[in-house]
Enzyme design. Structure first.
Site, short mmCIF file in Angstrom:
data_model
loop_
_atom_site.label_atom_id
_atom_site.label_comp_id
_atom_site.label_asym_id
_atom_site.label_seq_id
_atom_site.Cartn_x
_atom_site.Cartn_y
_atom_site.Cartn_z
CD GLU A 1 -13.51 6.03 2.78
OE1 GLU A 1 -14.10 4.92 2.83
OE2 GLU A 1 -14.07 7.10 3.04
NE ARG B 1 7.51 -3.79 11.65
CZ ARG B 1 6.26 -3.70 11.22
NH1 ARG B 1 6.00 -3.80 9.92
NH2 ARG B 1 5.28 -3.53 12.07
N GLY C 1 -1.50 -15.18 -1.98
CA GLY C 1 -1.29 -13.97 -1.20
C GLY C 1 -2.56 -13.35 -0.65
CD GLU D 1 -0.87 -11.68 6.01
OE1 GLU D 1 0.30 -12.12 6.00
OE2 GLU D 1 -1.20 -10.61 5.46
N GLY E 1 -11.00 -1.30 1.76
CA GLY E 1 -10.03 -0.93 0.73
C GLY E 1 -10.39 0.33 -0.02
CB VAL F 1 -13.76 0.21 6.59
CG1 VAL F 1 -14.98 -0.66 6.32
CG2 VAL F 1 -13.53 0.35 8.09
CB ALA G 1 -5.46 18.49 -3.50
CB VAL H 1 -0.97 0.01 1.19
CG1 VAL H 1 -1.79 1.30 1.21
CG2 VAL H 1 -1.90 -1.20 1.13
CE LYS I 1 -11.26 -4.90 6.80
NZ LYS I 1 -11.19 -5.83 5.64
#
Length: 451
Positions: A141, A56, A199, A202, A146, A144, A44, A25, A217
């Site tokens: 947003e 990480r 995928g 998990e 996607g 929940v 915008a 993401v 959610k």
């Protein structure tokens, strides 16, 4: 001649973004802003500029160029940077660095955007109260469904309505498994392995298949839809791991498909006192219901407003593109209102101080039809024992089917559909059967979704 709108947008100071978490993401957010930057700036009213990032593992190849951005080894320090207006948290986890970063962002007066449904479900009220107190915007947003704008739809599009019921398919992993079982006739374990290989699931899939993700959610949507405080702890949750291919086949023969449904209602209850009913559970869905045609990893949410009627939000519930789209939509929302301030911003459509602390509604008085499946020993008298328990509890049986299990000649599957009645009657019938040596496994109960 230059477009004056374009010139005005370009002349305004960019909205400066710190991005924590560079998985699918996070990388998708970078690609989206790079690909659609000019269009986004016009919408915008100002350019969007990523100034700092953290993750990480600094050396991992993510398929995007990070050389233009400052790197923070400690992601919780992104909020303290002077070149940051908005902190985007895409790390995940209800606690740990994600929560520390979120708290730091608000305390430093930075706008917060997150896709972290677990953190919002557990700590959203605390974070929102602090954000509202400081006049700092907080958006989620992408937490929940996607890329589906269901939170914005409820907060804004349906704001004039009293939402009477909210329900839907909130977990793409479970929906992929159930719809694949339906299409192929394969059993749960086999399809779960495929979902993991692709995928969709998990290595430890329990968070998805036991309903926890959907419950997170649902609790968030309930707060927005009904103006109540988040109450994740009291979501009645059951997953899909006990569903057999035989259940899928039996549902199909009766004119249903099986879907994991999250449902919430502001329920008056038996005594008329208001309460919040929240449940995540596999349901039998009539084949002519819109949710019956939601397959694969797709999500869908239905909201029933007292003036709008039934609203259906449907689309990709996960993935880098759809989820990044929701994240950047939140950034655009903040960019549009940044100069005006957010002193009156209501994170959950109503300010936290005005959210209702509604008690949990009991389910026993709720009326409906249900599917009950037993796996029993193949011997005389078992059907009579089950029928007697149903009779004594006041459960009326609409249909009953008994089938041997092909993998074990000593076991029989008994499935029944009840007539409409109170859920408490089914609960009592199963209590009467507790400890029976005839039952090889605990019964499986699935409600039948009304049209």
């Amino acid at each position: 001649m230059a477009n004056t709108t374009d010139s005005a947008a370009a002349a305004r100071q960019p909205l400066r973004i710190a991005l924590a978490g560079l998985g699918t993401v996070g990388a998708g957010v970078i690609r989206l802003i790079a690909a659609n930057g000019d269009l986004i700036a016009r919408r915008a009213g100002r350019p969007l500029e990523i100034t700092a990032v953290s993750a990480r593992n600094r050396s991992r190849d993510r398929g995007v160029d990070l050389t233009a951005y400052a790197w923070e080894d400690d992601m919780t320090q992104l909020a303290a940077r002077e070149d940051v207006d908005v902190v985007v948290e895409l790390v995940g986890g209800s606690d740990g660095p994600a929560l520390t970063l979120a708290r730091n962002a608000i305390r430093h007066g930075k706008a917060l955007i997150t896709a972290n449904k677990a953190m919002i479900a557990h700590h959203g009220l605390e974070l929102a109260a602090e954000a509202e107190g400081k006049g700092v915007p907080m958006r989620f947003e992408a937490a929940v469904a996607g890329g589906i704008p269901v939170i914005k739809g409820l907060r804004e599009g349906a704001a004039a309505n009293r939402i009477e019921r909210l329900y839907g398919i909130l977990n793409g992993t479970c929906n992929f498994i159930l719809s694949t079982m339906e299409d192929t006739g394969r059993d749960f374990a086999d399809v779960l392995a495929e979902a993991q290989a692709k995928g969709y699931a998990e290595a430890d899939p329990s968070f998805d298949i036991e309903g926890t993700d959907a419950a997170h959610k649902l609790s968030i949507l309930s707060a927005i839809a009904f103006g109540t405080r988040i109450d994740f702890a009291n979501v009645d949750t059951a997953g899909i791991s006990r569903i057999l291919a035989a259940d899928i086949a039996q549902a199909s023969s009766l004119g249903y498909v099986i879907r994991l449904i999250g449902m919430a209602e502001a329920d008056a209850g038996e005594n008329g006192a208001p309460g919040l009913f929240q449940r995540v559970q596999p349901h039998l869905v009539p084949v002519d219901h819109p949710l019956a045609h939601v397959d694969g990893a797709t999500n869908a949410v239905v909201a029933e407003g007292n003036f709008s009627g039934r609203l259906l939000f449907q689309g990709a519930g996960a993935g880098d593109g759809p989820t990044a789209s929701a994240v950047v939509a939140d950034i655009i929302d903040i960019a549009r209102g940044y100069d005006a301030g957010f002193e009156k911003d209501a994170t959950f459509s109503i300010t936290v101080a005005d959210l209702e602390d509604m008690p949990t509604a009991p389910s026993g008085h709720r009326r409906g039809r249900c599917y009950i499946r037993f796996v029993v020993a193949d011997r005389p008298g078992v059907l009579a024992e089950i029928a007697a328990a149903m009779r004594d509890a006041g459960v009326s049986i609409e249909s009953l089917i008994q089938k041997g299990r092909p993998d074990d000649g000593e076991q029989v599957m008994v499935a029944m559909v009840t007539h409409e009645g109170p859920e408490s009657a089914v609960t009592e019938a199963l209590r009467l059967l507790e400890g029976s040596p005839s039952l090889i496994a605990a019964p499986l109960v699935m409600q039948i979704l009304g049209k």
